[in-house]
Scaffold this active site. Structure first.
Site, PDB file in Angstrom:
ATOM      1  N   ASP A 121       0.758  -1.096  -0.176  1.00  9.17           N
ATOM      2  CA  ASP A 121      -0.296   0.166   0.054  1.00  9.17           C
ATOM      3  C   ASP A 121       0.833   1.144  -0.270  1.00  9.17           C
ATOM      4  O   ASP A 121       2.028   1.222   0.302  1.00  9.17           O
ATOM      5  CB  ASP A 121      -0.887   0.239   1.143  1.00  9.17           C
ATOM      6  CG  ASP A 121      -2.077  -1.379   1.292  1.00  9.17           C
ATOM      7  OD1 ASP A 121      -2.315  -1.792  -0.021  1.00  9.17           O
ATOM      8  OD2 ASP A 121      -1.811  -1.396   1.985  1.00  9.17           O
ATOM      9  N   ARG A 122       0.329   2.682  -0.562  1.00 10.16           N
ATOM     10  CA  ARG A 122       1.014   3.594  -0.530  1.00 10.16           C
ATOM     11  C   ARG A 122       2.015   4.299   0.504  1.00 10.16           C
ATOM     12  O   ARG A 122       3.118   4.263   1.261  1.00 10.16           O
ATOM     13  CB  ARG A 122       0.214   4.946  -0.928  1.00 10.16           C
ATOM     14  CG  ARG A 122       1.079   6.075  -1.401  1.00 10.16           C
ATOM     15  CD  ARG A 122      -0.335   7.204  -1.442  1.00 10.16           C
ATOM     16  NE  ARG A 122      -0.243   7.376  -2.133  1.00 10.16           N
ATOM     17  CZ  ARG A 122       0.049   7.789  -3.577  1.00 10.16           C
ATOM     18  NH1 ARG A 122       0.880   8.958  -3.713  1.00 10.16           N
ATOM     19  NH2 ARG A 122      -0.588   7.692  -4.722  1.00 10.16           N
TER      20      ARG A 122
END
Length: 302
Positions: free
Chosen positions: A117-118
């Site tokens: 995830d970012r």
């Protein structure tokens, strides 16, 4: 920028870009969406009422650290704040593009075999050929694609060692996941508490067996141990120490510290990513032992 197509705006994506005074590279960079679909060419037709979203150009990201390159597999150290693949803001700022630039390759040659995830950091593996991608896919099926994460939770889970195995599905918000949600799929995460502090925070070792979207974050929250910095799943963005000092974290306290996969022959490939300074500093400020990170990255939690 969001543009709703009206009479006179033109018949194609390119027409709307001209009307919106958007830069000419927006489509090529993957920064233009018609509804939920990424536009692939300026000639794509539009209809009245279509919603066209044009994201601003982002700065070219710095070259990522290459941790390992062997057997047509590349391991990269992803920083928090960078998406693994392109998103609504385009593809040029993603890890795929940055890695391709660092290697002098076309981005189409890189096949991500894992994604973070970012706001999560750590090891991401790319396959450079279909043969390598297939080999790593088989490793996943055979349970030979080992991933070890370390995390800081706001509370220690009970029991302190075990398995989270509640199925994970879609939430009402399509960007989120939830245990036993819509179209839930089996999900298994092994975990262990390596250390606790006086302010109730806990250093976790985490080993996902399956690979559902947001799996560790969802399972930790459902298990009573939301991760620090994970606002989406109930984790605190700030922690207050007994003396009143407030500590803030602008990312999720989750890091992919180690990935082990089979090689073409001989010893397996091992990629290691050191714990980022912001996580190490936070843990020390919380009263944690700096040596705990090494324990969390290597301890057995089967």
């Amino acid at each position: 920028m969001r543009w709703i197509v009206r009479p006179g705006d033109g018949l194609t994506v390119g027409d709307v870009l001209l009307r919106a005074h958007a830069d000419a590279d927006a489509v090529r960079d993957g920064r233009v969406f018609v509804g939920r679909r990424r536009a692939r060419a300026p000639e794509e037709p539009l209809r009245q009422g279509d919603v066209v979203e044009i994201a601003s150009r982002r700065e070219t990201p710095p070259a990522p650290q290459i941790l390992l390159q062997k057997d047509d597999v590349v391991a990269v150290d992803k920083p928090a704040g960078m998406p693994t693949i392109g998103d609504h803001a385009g593809a040029a700022h993603a890890l795929v593009a940055a890695t391709a630039n660092a290697l002098g390759l076309d981005a189409s040659r890189l096949h991500p075999t894992s994604r973070l995830d970012r706001e999560v950091s750590g090891v991401v593996l790319f396959a450079l050929t279909k043969v390598a991608a297939d080999r790593l896919a088989r490793a996943r099926v055979e349970g030979l694609y080992e991933r070890r994460y370390v995390a800081l939770a706001a509370l220690a889970p009970d029991p302190p060692k075990g398995v989270w195995d509640t199925p994970i599905g879609r939430a009402s918000d399509p960007r989120r996941r939830v245990v036993n949600g819509r179209d839930a799929a089996p999900a298994t995460t092994r975990y262990a508490v390596c250390e606790r502090t006086a302010v109730a925070a806990a250093l976790l070792a985490v080993a996902p067996v399956t690979g559902r979207t947001h799996q560790i974050r969802v399972h930790a929250a459902a298990g009573g141990a939301p991760l620090i910095g994970d606002r989406v799943y109930g984790g605190p963005m700030r922690v207050t120490l007994p003396g009143g000092r407030v500590l803030a974290l602008r990312r999720i306290a989750l890091h992919a510290a180690r990935v082990v996969v089979p090689s073409e022959r001989g010893a397996p490939l091992v990629a290691l990513s050191p714990v980022p300074a912001e996580l190490a500093d936070l843990w020390s400020a919380l009263g944690g032992n700096p040596a705990g990170w090494e324990v969390a990255a290597s301890c057995v939690i089967e």
